[in-house]
Design a protein around this motif. Structure first.
Motif, PDB file in Angstrom:
ATOM      1  N   GLU A  94      67.571  30.199  56.000  1.00  0.00           N
ATOM      2  CA  GLU A  94      67.162  30.188  54.544  1.00  0.00           C
ATOM      3  C   GLU A  94      67.069  28.669  54.366  1.00  0.00           C
ATOM      4  N   ALA A  95      67.797  27.727  54.799  1.00  0.00           N
ATOM      5  CA  ALA A  95      67.560  26.462  54.473  1.00  0.00           C
ATOM      6  C   ALA A  95      66.480  25.802  55.027  1.00  0.00           C
ATOM      7  N   SER A  96      66.187  26.310  56.246  1.00  0.00           N
ATOM      8  CA  SER A  96      64.876  25.959  56.738  1.00  0.00           C
ATOM      9  C   SER A  96      63.600  26.456  55.807  1.00  0.00           C
ATOM     10  N   SER A  97      63.653  27.461  55.344  1.00  0.00           N
ATOM     11  CA  SER A  97      62.684  28.247  54.618  1.00  0.00           C
ATOM     12  C   SER A  97      62.434  27.364  53.210  1.00  0.00           C
ATOM     13  N   CYS A  98      63.520  26.803  52.664  1.00  0.00           N
ATOM     14  CA  CYS A  98      63.669  25.802  51.695  1.00  0.00           C
ATOM     15  C   CYS A  98      63.007  24.649  51.795  1.00  0.00           C
ATOM     16  N   LEU A  99      62.926  24.297  53.136  1.00  0.00           N
ATOM     17  CA  LEU A  99      62.705  22.742  53.423  1.00  0.00           C
ATOM     18  C   LEU A  99      61.026  23.014  53.587  1.00  0.00           C
ATOM     19  N   ILE A 100      60.428  24.118  54.082  1.00  0.00           N
ATOM     20  CA  ILE A 100      59.031  24.082  54.096  1.00  0.00           C
ATOM     21  C   ILE A 100      58.332  24.538  52.728  1.00  0.00           C
ATOM     22  N   SER A 101      59.534  25.160  51.819  1.00  0.00           N
ATOM     23  CA  SER A 101      58.918  25.503  50.564  1.00  0.00           C
ATOM     24  C   SER A 101      58.764  24.101  49.647  1.00  0.00           C
ATOM     25  N   LEU A 102      59.785  23.100  50.087  1.00  0.00           N
ATOM     26  CA  LEU A 102      59.778  21.950  49.520  1.00  0.00           C
ATOM     27  C   LEU A 102      58.503  21.045  49.757  1.00  0.00           C
ATOM     28  N   ALA A 103      57.977  21.261  51.106  1.00  0.00           N
ATOM     29  CA  ALA A 103      56.820  20.677  51.621  1.00  0.00           C
ATOM     30  C   ALA A 103      55.537  21.129  51.032  1.00  0.00           C
TER      31      ALA A 103
ATOM     32  N   LEU B 232      51.677  27.521  38.088  1.00  0.00           N
ATOM     33  CA  LEU B 232      52.963  28.129  37.432  1.00  0.00           C
ATOM     34  C   LEU B 232      53.852  28.607  38.397  1.00  0.00           C
ATOM     35  N   ALA B 233      53.559  29.205  39.357  1.00  0.00           N
ATOM     36  CA  ALA B 233      54.644  29.527  40.455  1.00  0.00           C
ATOM     37  C   ALA B 233      55.199  28.428  41.145  1.00  0.00           C
ATOM     38  N   GLU B 234      54.653  27.353  41.234  1.00  0.00           N
ATOM     39  CA  GLU B 234      55.344  26.217  41.913  1.00  0.00           C
ATOM     40  C   GLU B 234      55.966  25.197  41.277  1.00  0.00           C
ATOM     41  N   VAL B 235      55.682  25.189  39.830  1.00  0.00           N
ATOM     42  CA  VAL B 235      56.072  24.016  39.213  1.00  0.00           C
ATOM     43  C   VAL B 235      57.458  24.228  39.031  1.00  0.00           C
ATOM     44  N   THR B 236      58.314  25.177  39.435  1.00  0.00           N
ATOM     45  CA  THR B 236      59.733  25.153  39.514  1.00  0.00           C
ATOM     46  C   THR B 236      60.106  25.058  40.807  1.00  0.00           C
ATOM     47  N   SER B 237      59.435  24.732  41.742  1.00  0.00           N
ATOM     48  CA  SER B 237      59.764  25.018  43.195  1.00  0.00           C
ATOM     49  C   SER B 237      60.791  24.038  43.601  1.00  0.00           C
ATOM     50  N   LEU B 238      60.698  22.677  43.047  1.00  0.00           N
ATOM     51  CA  LEU B 238      61.426  21.678  43.665  1.00  0.00           C
ATOM     52  C   LEU B 238      62.988  21.878  43.079  1.00  0.00           C
TER      53      LEU B 238
ATOM     54  N   GLN C 143      64.277  24.769  42.195  1.00  0.00           N
ATOM     55  CA  GLN C 143      64.689  25.977  42.751  1.00  0.00           C
ATOM     56  C   GLN C 143      64.996  26.062  44.050  1.00  0.00           C
ATOM     57  N   ASN C 144      64.429  25.195  44.971  1.00  0.00           N
ATOM     58  CA  ASN C 144      64.766  24.753  46.286  1.00  0.00           C
ATOM     59  C   ASN C 144      66.104  23.891  46.464  1.00  0.00           C
ATOM     60  N   LEU C 145      66.233  23.116  45.591  1.00  0.00           N
ATOM     61  CA  LEU C 145      67.478  22.325  45.603  1.00  0.00           C
ATOM     62  C   LEU C 145      68.679  23.477  45.190  1.00  0.00           C
TER      63      LEU C 145
ATOM     64  N   TYR D 215      67.286  27.524  35.101  1.00  0.00           N
ATOM     65  CA  TYR D 215      67.150  29.091  34.481  1.00  0.00           C
ATOM     66  C   TYR D 215      66.374  29.003  33.256  1.00  0.00           C
ATOM     67  N   ILE D 216      66.212  27.769  32.578  1.00  0.00           N
ATOM     68  CA  ILE D 216      65.643  27.760  31.392  1.00  0.00           C
ATOM     69  C   ILE D 216      63.827  27.442  31.645  1.00  0.00           C
ATOM     70  N   LEU D 217      63.783  26.333  32.611  1.00  0.00           N
ATOM     71  CA  LEU D 217      62.531  26.226  33.101  1.00  0.00           C
ATOM     72  C   LEU D 217      61.810  27.361  33.542  1.00  0.00           C
ATOM     73  N   TYR D 218      62.685  27.893  34.481  1.00  0.00           N
ATOM     74  CA  TYR D 218      61.965  29.532  35.210  1.00  0.00           C
ATOM     75  C   TYR D 218      61.676  30.272  33.972  1.00  0.00           C
ATOM     76  N   SER D 219      62.588  30.653  33.059  1.00  0.00           N
ATOM     77  CA  SER D 219      62.503  31.606  32.112  1.00  0.00           C
ATOM     78  C   SER D 219      61.094  31.315  31.225  1.00  0.00           C
ATOM     79  N   ILE D 220      60.943  30.208  30.920  1.00  0.00           N
ATOM     80  CA  ILE D 220      59.782  29.625  29.833  1.00  0.00           C
ATOM     81  C   ILE D 220      58.514  29.832  30.821  1.00  0.00           C
ATOM     82  N   VAL D 221      58.655  29.335  32.166  1.00  0.00           N
ATOM     83  CA  VAL D 221      57.212  29.465  32.719  1.00  0.00           C
ATOM     84  C   VAL D 221      56.906  31.180  33.109  1.00  0.00           C
ATOM     85  N   ARG D 222      57.913  31.838  33.622  1.00  0.00           N
ATOM     86  CA  ARG D 222      57.743  33.122  34.257  1.00  0.00           C
ATOM     87  C   ARG D 222      57.705  34.090  33.090  1.00  0.00           C
TER      88      ARG D 222
END
Length: 250
Positions: free
Chosen positions: A43-52, A140-146, A148-150, A176-183
């Motif tokens: 899961e952590a490795s998946s987070c790192l490629i998501s960050l990339a 819109l999907a990835e603006v919360t990525s950083l 969310q992964n942290l 949660y606030i940012l994700y709620s607004i965007v999604r």
């Protein structure tokens, strides 16, 4: 004639991009998170490629949209926009491989990745139009990525590392606030505009009907699942904070 963008020259073909995410995953699994529990290393490795992928995808998509003065829901894809689509295809293929190997029973995420890949691939290789809409949805999907992964990494270690618990508690409300607004608001509004445009017939002869209908269905399904997910997290946060407050008042 389309002007070649300097950034385009730095985006390699799809096989190379996939190799990039594959190498990042291996580095994460065998080096960065080598001391983590085998249960959470994948899961952590998946987070790192998501960050990339996440934050770079936001900037690349934004640039690719702004660089095309004729961008619209039915406009033809530019070469740069196609390259950004391939960048995201490479990431989702790698993360799909991750789920198939480590979490084959996670049907929800595997289905999500397959549906997302379908949207990117049909936009890139079938319709050759509509990248403005798809890349905006990607933003819109990835603006919360950083964040969310942290948050996910902190969540994975919060029960055995005090610092991780503090980071998790600190990040939860703003994430949660940012994700709620965007999604919950921005995303649905954009999909409404997108659907209204296509239903009007303005893309007739440019984007096959089955393509844009499938895009709308996939995106609406993804947004619905996202809203359900964040709603459950809000309930969990409320119960957790309420429980802590009750303990302090005793």
């Amino acid at each position: 004639m389309e002007t070649q963008s300097p950034i385009l020259e730095s985006l390699p073909p799809l096989p190379f991009l996939f190799s990039f995410f594959f190498i990042v995953y291996l580095i994460a699994y065998f080096i960065v998170f080598r001391n983590w529990s085998p249960k959470i290393r994948p899961e952590a490795s998946s987070c790192l490629i998501s960050l990339a992928h996440g934050t770079p995808a936001v900037f690349l998509s934004t640039y690719a949209i702004l660089a095309d003065s004729s961008s619209g829901f039915a406009s033809v894809n530019t070469r740069l926009q196609n390259s950004v689509l391939e960048f995201s295809v490479a990431y989702f293929l790698m993360d799909l491989l991750h789920y198939i190997i480590f979490f084959p029973s996670d049907v929800l995420f595997i289905g999500h990745h397959l549906a997302t890949l379908f949207v990117f691939l049909t936009c890139r290789y079938v319709a050759s139009h509509g990248a403005f809409a798809v890349l905006t949805l990607l933003i819109l999907a990835e603006v919360t990525s950083l964040c969310q992964n942290l948050w996910t990494l902190a969540n994975a270690r919060r029960r055995d590392v005090e610092f991780a618990a503090k980071v998790y508690d600190f990040l939860s409300p703003p994430f949660y606030i940012l994700y709620s607004i965007v999604r919950g608001f921005v995303g649905p509004y954009f999909v409404y505009r997108m659907g209204a445009f296509y239903i009007s017939g303005a893309a007739e002869g440019l984007i096959p009907r089955w393509v844009w209908v499938s895009w709308i269905v996939v995106v609406m399904s993804a947004i619905s699942v996202s809203i359900l997910w964040i709603s459950n997290l809000w309930v969990e946060l409320y119960r957790d904070r309420t429980g802590k407050l009750e303990k302090k008042t005793r």
